[in-house]
Motif scaffolding. Structure first.
Motif, mmCIF file in Angstrom:
data_model
loop_
_atom_site.group_PDB
_atom_site.id
_atom_site.type_symbol
_atom_site.label_atom_id
_atom_site.label_comp_id
_atom_site.label_asym_id
_atom_site.label_seq_id
_atom_site.Cartn_x
_atom_site.Cartn_y
_atom_site.Cartn_z
ATOM 1 N N LEU A 146 -3.814 4.271 -16.324
ATOM 2 C CA LEU A 146 -4.021 3.014 -15.637
ATOM 3 C C LEU A 146 -5.610 2.766 -15.238
ATOM 4 N N SER A 147 -6.641 3.715 -15.645
ATOM 5 C CA SER A 147 -7.824 3.532 -15.561
ATOM 6 C C SER A 147 -8.502 2.909 -16.730
ATOM 7 N N LYS A 148 -7.582 2.521 -17.873
ATOM 8 C CA LYS A 148 -8.362 2.079 -18.892
ATOM 9 C C LYS A 148 -8.017 0.481 -18.824
ATOM 10 N N LEU A 149 -9.146 -0.220 -18.645
ATOM 11 C CA LEU A 149 -8.963 -1.772 -18.611
ATOM 12 C C LEU A 149 -8.093 -2.543 -19.516
ATOM 13 N N ASP A 150 -8.012 -1.721 -20.796
ATOM 14 C CA ASP A 150 -7.390 -2.408 -22.046
ATOM 15 C C ASP A 150 -6.061 -2.060 -21.959
ATOM 16 N N LEU A 151 -5.629 -1.430 -21.172
ATOM 17 C CA LEU A 151 -4.010 -0.983 -21.134
ATOM 18 C C LEU A 151 -3.121 -2.134 -21.170
ATOM 19 N N PRO A 152 -2.141 -2.294 -22.016
ATOM 20 C CA PRO A 152 -1.303 -3.616 -21.845
ATOM 21 C C PRO A 152 -0.350 -3.526 -20.544
ATOM 22 N N TYR A 153 -0.142 -4.714 -19.959
ATOM 23 C CA TYR A 153 0.695 -4.872 -18.919
ATOM 24 C C TYR A 153 -0.008 -3.830 -17.661
ATOM 25 N N ARG A 154 -1.362 -3.863 -17.721
ATOM 26 C CA ARG A 154 -1.924 -2.838 -16.443
ATOM 27 C C ARG A 154 -1.576 -3.304 -15.178
ATOM 28 N N LYS A 155 -1.923 -4.641 -14.954
ATOM 29 C CA LYS A 155 -1.706 -5.042 -13.528
ATOM 30 C C LYS A 155 -0.401 -5.095 -13.122
ATOM 31 N N GLY A 156 0.552 -5.481 -13.997
ATOM 32 C CA GLY A 156 1.938 -5.399 -13.750
ATOM 33 C C GLY A 156 2.438 -4.026 -13.311
ATOM 34 N N ILE A 157 2.102 -3.019 -14.009
ATOM 35 C CA ILE A 157 2.462 -1.718 -13.716
ATOM 36 C C ILE A 157 2.042 -1.026 -12.362
ATOM 37 N N ILE A 158 0.614 -1.555 -12.212
ATOM 38 C CA ILE A 158 -0.067 -1.471 -10.860
ATOM 39 C C ILE A 158 0.736 -2.051 -9.829
ATOM 40 N N THR A 159 1.156 -3.265 -9.835
ATOM 41 C CA THR A 159 1.853 -3.960 -8.845
ATOM 42 C C THR A 159 3.153 -3.097 -8.527
ATOM 43 N N PHE A 160 3.849 -2.922 -9.563
ATOM 44 C CA PHE A 160 5.036 -2.034 -9.510
ATOM 45 C C PHE A 160 4.906 -0.891 -8.915
ATOM 46 N N PHE A 161 3.945 -0.115 -9.003
ATOM 47 C CA PHE A 161 3.570 1.376 -8.177
ATOM 48 C C PHE A 161 3.383 0.702 -6.736
ATOM 49 N N LEU A 162 2.632 -0.435 -6.421
ATOM 50 C CA LEU A 162 2.349 -0.651 -5.034
ATOM 51 C C LEU A 162 3.351 -1.130 -4.134
ATOM 52 N N ILE A 163 4.531 -1.629 -4.860
ATOM 53 C CA ILE A 163 5.685 -2.216 -3.996
ATOM 54 C C ILE A 163 6.230 -1.108 -3.070
ATOM 55 N N PRO A 164 6.387 0.304 -3.597
ATOM 56 C CA PRO A 164 6.938 1.075 -2.793
ATOM 57 C C PRO A 164 5.863 1.589 -1.536
ATOM 58 N N MET A 165 4.735 1.209 -1.666
ATOM 59 C CA MET A 165 3.767 1.248 -0.309
ATOM 60 C C MET A 165 4.064 0.797 0.660
ATOM 61 N N PHE A 166 4.595 -0.439 0.469
ATOM 62 C CA PHE A 166 4.763 -1.514 1.660
ATOM 63 C C PHE A 166 6.298 -1.727 2.108
ATOM 64 N N PHE A 167 7.094 -1.407 0.950
ATOM 65 C CA PHE A 167 8.648 -1.588 1.253
ATOM 66 C C PHE A 167 9.392 -0.308 0.912
ATOM 67 N N SER A 168 10.019 0.334 1.813
ATOM 68 C CA SER A 168 10.770 1.588 1.517
ATOM 69 C C SER A 168 11.972 1.451 1.707
ATOM 70 N N GLY A 169 13.149 2.035 1.030
ATOM 71 C CA GLY A 169 14.491 1.880 0.926
ATOM 72 C C GLY A 169 15.205 2.440 2.553
ATOM 73 N N GLY A 170 14.602 3.282 2.984
ATOM 74 C CA GLY A 170 14.945 3.670 4.406
ATOM 75 C C GLY A 170 15.686 4.983 4.370
#
Length: 297
Positions: free
Chosen positions: A101-125
């Motif tokens: 994810l540190s490589k700027l030319d990685l395909p779908y990089r922003k989408g993958i980072i967003t996917f990882f960021l979601i559990p930081m703000f919303f947890s299942g409980g």
């Protein structure tokens, strides 16, 4: 070498700054030292409100009571396993996620980072997490200590930002020389990342060493519980015993003497001593690692 003469205002500022730092250090060390003195004091002296720099009378009964529990040795091994294995798995998983994810030319990089960021703000409980752990067969399983904590989005972002701050020319030179991706990662990237990796290791070691809630929720076998949970139960049992202390002392062959206050102090010292011993070896990397990982990416 010419010595720079300080102004009066600079001297006053440095003196006040040093005084504040000394008072701050004393405010941190005072409760810890008081805890050590209480843990080595007999119950009648420990119950007094005065502060003593040294125990007036040495008493090791609180520590004898803690280590008289046979369960404490298995709990210590489980905690040691959790800290070492859990930290190793975490560092490997987070590093392998952060590097691509540190490589700027990685395909779908922003989408993958967003996917990882979601559990930081919303947890299942707690309940959905418990159901998931149960369906995975991790109830009463030692893997429950290390697998759920194997990945952390926050730590992955810190490490990714550090990887992005490294000089790309070093990596490009290695590629030109024919180095594979694993050679670059293990022989160039990881050695250059010692400060931030040491910081992450310290973070996760402290987390695993202090964790006890998941042991209480997911573990049924008493020989698989962690040290912190066992010592917490010891403190609860001591509170109950204190109400029947006279009967309890009579039943002890050696007539050991302790109170809930001395046992609580002894338990605290037993729990924090191993992690305090590790900290000085990683402390020199700690501040540097945090600052390096704070680069925006």
């Amino acid at each position: 070498m010419t010595k720079i003469k300080k102004s009066a205002g600079s001297i006053i500022f440095d003196s006040l700054n040093s005084l504040l730092m000394i008072l701050f250090c004393i405010s941190i060390l005072f409760p810890l030292w008081d805890m050590i003195v209480v843990s080595f004091s007999p119950p009648e002296l420990a119950s007094s409100l005065t502060f003593n720099l040294w125990p007036k009378q040495w008493n090791l009964d609180s520590y004898r009571y803690c280590f008289s529990e046979n369960r404490i040795y298995s709990a210590f091994l489980v905690t040691l396993y959790r800290t070492i294995v859990g930290t190793a798995i975490h560092v490997v998983v987070v590093s392998f996620a952060a590097y691509p994810l540190s490589k700027l030319d990685l395909p779908y990089r922003k989408g993958i980072i967003t996917f990882f960021l979601i559990p930081m703000f919303f947890s299942g409980g707690l309940i959905p997490t418990f159901i998931m752990i149960k369906k995975l067969g991790l109830i009463d399983n030692l893997l429950v200590y290390v697998l759920p904590a194997a990945f952390s989005p926050f730590v992955m972002l810190v490490l990714r930002n550090f990887f992005m701050s490294l000089d790309k020319a070093v990596e490009e030179s290695a590629i030109i020389d024919g180095a594979s991706i694993f050679t670059i990662l293990f022989r160039i990237i990881f050695p250059l990342s010692k400060p931030v990796l040491a910081t992450i290791i310290l973070w996760h070691m402290v987390y695993h060493w202090n964790a006890w809630f998941d042991s209480m929720i997911y573990i049924r076998n008493e020989r698989k519980i962690v040290l912190q949970l066992l010592l917490r139960r010891l403190m609860d049992e001591t509170d109950l015993l204190e109400s029947n202390m006279q009967l309890f002392v009579l039943t002890q062959p050696e007539g050991i003497q302790f109170s809930s206050k001395t046992v609580r102090a002894a338990v605290t010292i037993v729990v924090i001593t191993p992690i305090v011993c590790v900290y000085p070896f990683l402390q020199k990397y700690f501040v540097k690692g945090i600052m390096l990982g704070a680069v925006k990416g």
